[in-house]
Structure formats: structure tokens, C-alpha cells
Design an enzyme around this catalytic site. Structure first.
Site, PDB file in Angstrom:
ATOM      1  N   ARG A  58      12.437 -15.860  26.869  1.00  0.00           N
ATOM      2  CA  ARG A  58      11.330 -14.896  26.961  1.00  0.00           C
ATOM      3  C   ARG A  58      10.235 -15.388  27.910  1.00  0.00           C
ATOM      4  NH1 ARG A  58      11.007 -10.759  23.739  1.00  0.00           N
ATOM      5  NH2 ARG A  58      12.323 -11.732  22.170  1.00  0.00           N
ATOM      6  N   LEU A  86       6.909  -9.176  25.980  1.00  0.00           N
ATOM      7  CA  LEU A  86       6.585 -10.285  26.881  1.00  0.00           C
ATOM      8  C   LEU A  86       5.835 -11.370  26.122  1.00  0.00           C
ATOM      9  CD1 LEU A  86       5.450  -8.220  30.011  1.00  0.00           C
ATOM     10  CD2 LEU A  86       7.656  -9.358  29.638  1.00  0.00           C
ATOM     11  N   ASN A 100      -0.910  -0.329  26.590  1.00  0.00           N
ATOM     12  CA  ASN A 100       0.375   0.075  26.024  1.00  0.00           C
ATOM     13  C   ASN A 100       0.211   1.409  25.303  1.00  0.00           C
ATOM     14  OD1 ASN A 100       3.124  -0.217  25.185  1.00  0.00           O
ATOM     15  ND2 ASN A 100       2.424  -0.904  23.168  1.00  0.00           N
ATOM     16  N   THR A 101       1.276   2.194  25.276  1.00  0.00           N
ATOM     17  CA  THR A 101       1.290   3.388  24.428  1.00  0.00           C
ATOM     18  C   THR A 101       2.405   3.218  23.410  1.00  0.00           C
ATOM     19  OG1 THR A 101       1.499   5.798  24.325  1.00  0.00           O
ATOM     20  CG2 THR A 101       2.750   4.710  26.071  1.00  0.00           C
ATOM     21  N   HIS A 102       2.092   3.567  22.160  1.00  0.00           N
ATOM     22  CA  HIS A 102       3.064   3.369  21.085  1.00  0.00           C
ATOM     23  C   HIS A 102       3.196   4.664  20.287  1.00  0.00           C
ATOM     24  CE1 HIS A 102       5.396   1.310  18.056  1.00  0.00           C
ATOM     25  NE2 HIS A 102       4.656   1.914  17.152  1.00  0.00           N
ATOM     26  N   ASP A 138       2.320  -4.492  19.522  1.00  0.00           N
ATOM     27  CA  ASP A 138       1.703  -3.254  19.055  1.00  0.00           C
ATOM     28  C   ASP A 138       0.416  -3.511  18.274  1.00  0.00           C
ATOM     29  OD1 ASP A 138       3.734  -1.808  20.284  1.00  0.00           O
ATOM     30  OD2 ASP A 138       4.998  -1.862  18.505  1.00  0.00           O
TER      31      ASP A 138
HETATM   32  C1  GRF Z   1       7.242   6.412  24.513  1.00  0.00           C
HETATM   33  O1  GRF Z   1       7.283   7.090  23.275  1.00  0.00           O
HETATM   34  C2  GRF Z   1       6.460   5.129  24.388  1.00  0.00           C
HETATM   35  O2  GRF Z   1       5.391   5.209  23.512  1.00  0.00           O
HETATM   36  C3  GRF Z   1       7.500   4.207  23.821  1.00  0.00           C
HETATM   37  O3  GRF Z   1       8.651   4.517  24.572  1.00  0.00           O
HETATM   38  C4  GRF Z   1       8.625   5.892  24.916  1.00  0.00           C
HETATM   39  C5  GRF Z   1       8.896   5.996  26.394  1.00  0.00           C
HETATM   40  O4  GRF Z   1       9.345   7.270  26.738  1.00  0.00           O
HETATM   41  N1  GRF Z   1       7.072   2.839  23.853  1.00  0.00           N
HETATM   42  P1  GRF Z   1       9.983   7.616  28.161  1.00  0.00           P
HETATM   43  O5  GRF Z   1      11.140   6.684  28.401  1.00  0.00           O
HETATM   44  O6  GRF Z   1       8.898   7.441  29.189  1.00  0.00           O
HETATM   45  O7  GRF Z   1      10.389   9.059  28.037  1.00  0.00           O
END
Ligand code: GRF
Length: 186
Positions: A58, A86, A100-102, A138
Site C-alpha cells: 500500500r 491510500l 472524497n465523496t461517499h 471515510d
Molecule cells: C460513488 O457513489 C462514490 O461515492 C463511490 O463510488 C461511486 C463512484 O461512482 N465512492 P462512478 O463510478 O463515478 O459512477
């Protein structure tokens, strides 16, 4: 800005469509995100993850990603469905400027299966969270969140798609205001 992706690249597409200036897209595997980036004439770098087992290096992988981003003069990193966690070094290398988006309302349901875990738990409302990344997965200061209803007949796929339709609006908007704040501070 550098963007990291591993999947279909729909979030990446939304970020690019919003006019956010992305200087490089880094992927860890062959995936549809590559074509999305190429269609928008954004350079793509593949740092291929060759092991998913206990022998995965990693730190070495993280160093490679940081090195590639550095070559493109990246100052802000945006994760858009990047499926490799990472090492702490990545956040440090960019002075914490990693977003980041979760697909859940953190701190509920962190991890790679946030949508499935929310569905399995039986929550009636889930959503998405845009946050600053920290060495913990996250976790980190929340920049934006939006709730999404869970419907009785939802599958992981239908629920994830409903969440992603919100992410595709919320993430670019949050990235924009984060960049504006950075410019204002600088
Ligand atoms: C999103 O829901 C993001 O939050 C998650 O992975 C997904 C990515 O979607 N971590 P895509 O591959 O851009 O459609």
C-alpha cells in the site's frame, strides 16, 4: 486538480461537465472512467494495482500515485470512486487538500459497501457525504451532506443510482466552493 477513479466514471463526468479544471485523472485499473476522461481530453495515468491480497504494498502504491500527481503539478486531489485506500502519506503530501465523496450519511456506513450496509440495516433514509479525507477511511471534516430516501423495493443498484444522482450535483458544487475558499485564503 487531480481526480482519482476506479469505476464507471459517472461522478468524474459530472465534475468535468461542471467545468472544474482537472489536470489529470489517475485510475488504479482499466475502467470506464478512462474513456470519460479521454473524451474530455484530460490526461489519464494508470497506476495499476496488481495485488488485492495481503502482499499488497500500500505504501509503495501510494508513493506512485503521489509521484504521478506531482508530475502534473496537482495541489488538490479529488477522489471519485477510487477503490484503493491510500496510506496516510497521500493526505500529508497534499497538506490535507484531499476530498472524497461517499455514498452514505457518514459516520454511518463507512467502507466499500456503504450502500449495501445501509440497505441491509433497514434505514429509511441514507444519502451521500462530501468530506476532507484523513488517514482514516471515510472519516474527516464533513463539507456537505444530502439525504436520499430508501424505497421499499430498492436493490443495492437502484439505491446507489439514486444516491449517485445526488452526488453528481453535490460533489461538483462542493468542490467549486472548496476551491473558491482556498483561492480566497491564498
Ligand atoms: C460513488 O457513489 C462514490 O461515492 C463511490 O463510488 C461511486 C463512484 O461512482 N465512492 P462512478 O463510478 O463515478 O459512477
Amino acid at each position: 486538480m487531480g481526480l482519482l477513479a476506479s469505476g464507471t466514471g459517472s461522478i468524474l463526468g459530472a465534475v468535468l461537465d461542471a467545468g472544474v479544471d482537472v489536470s489529470v485523472v489517475v485510475v488504479d485499473r482499466k475502467c470506464a472512467a478512462i474513456e470519460r476522461a479521454e473524451a474530455a481530453a484530460v490526461p489519464v495515468e494508470i497506476v495499476e494495482r496488481t495485488s488485492f491480497g495481503s502482499d499488497f504494498d500500500r505504501d509503495g502504491f501510494t508513493d506512485e500515485v503521489v509521484e504521478v500527481l506531482g508530475r502534473h503539478d496537482v495541489e488538490v486531489v479529488v477522489m471519485a470512486g477510487f477503490m484503493t485506500v491510500l496510506s496516510a502519506g497521500a493526505v500529508d503530501a497534499f497538506d490535507g487538500r484531499v476530498l472524497n465523496t461517499h455514498p452514505s450519511l457518514l459516520p454511518s456506513f463507512p467502507g466499500a459497501h456503504g450502500v449495501r450496509d445501509a440497505l441491509d440495516y433497514g434505514v429509511k433514509v441514507t444519502g451521500c457525504t462530501v468530506h476532507l479525507a484523513t488517514p482514516d477511511v471515510d472519516a474527516g471534516p464533513i463539507l456537505a451532506q444530502q439525504a436520499v430516501p430508501v424505497l421499499d423495493d430498492d436493490t443495492v443498484e437502484s439505491l446507489h443510482e439514486r444516491i449517485k444522482s445526488v452526488e453528481r450535483r453535490l460533489y461538483p458544487a462542493t468542490i467549486r466552493s472548496y476551491l473558491e475558499q482556498l483561492e480566497g485564503a491564498g
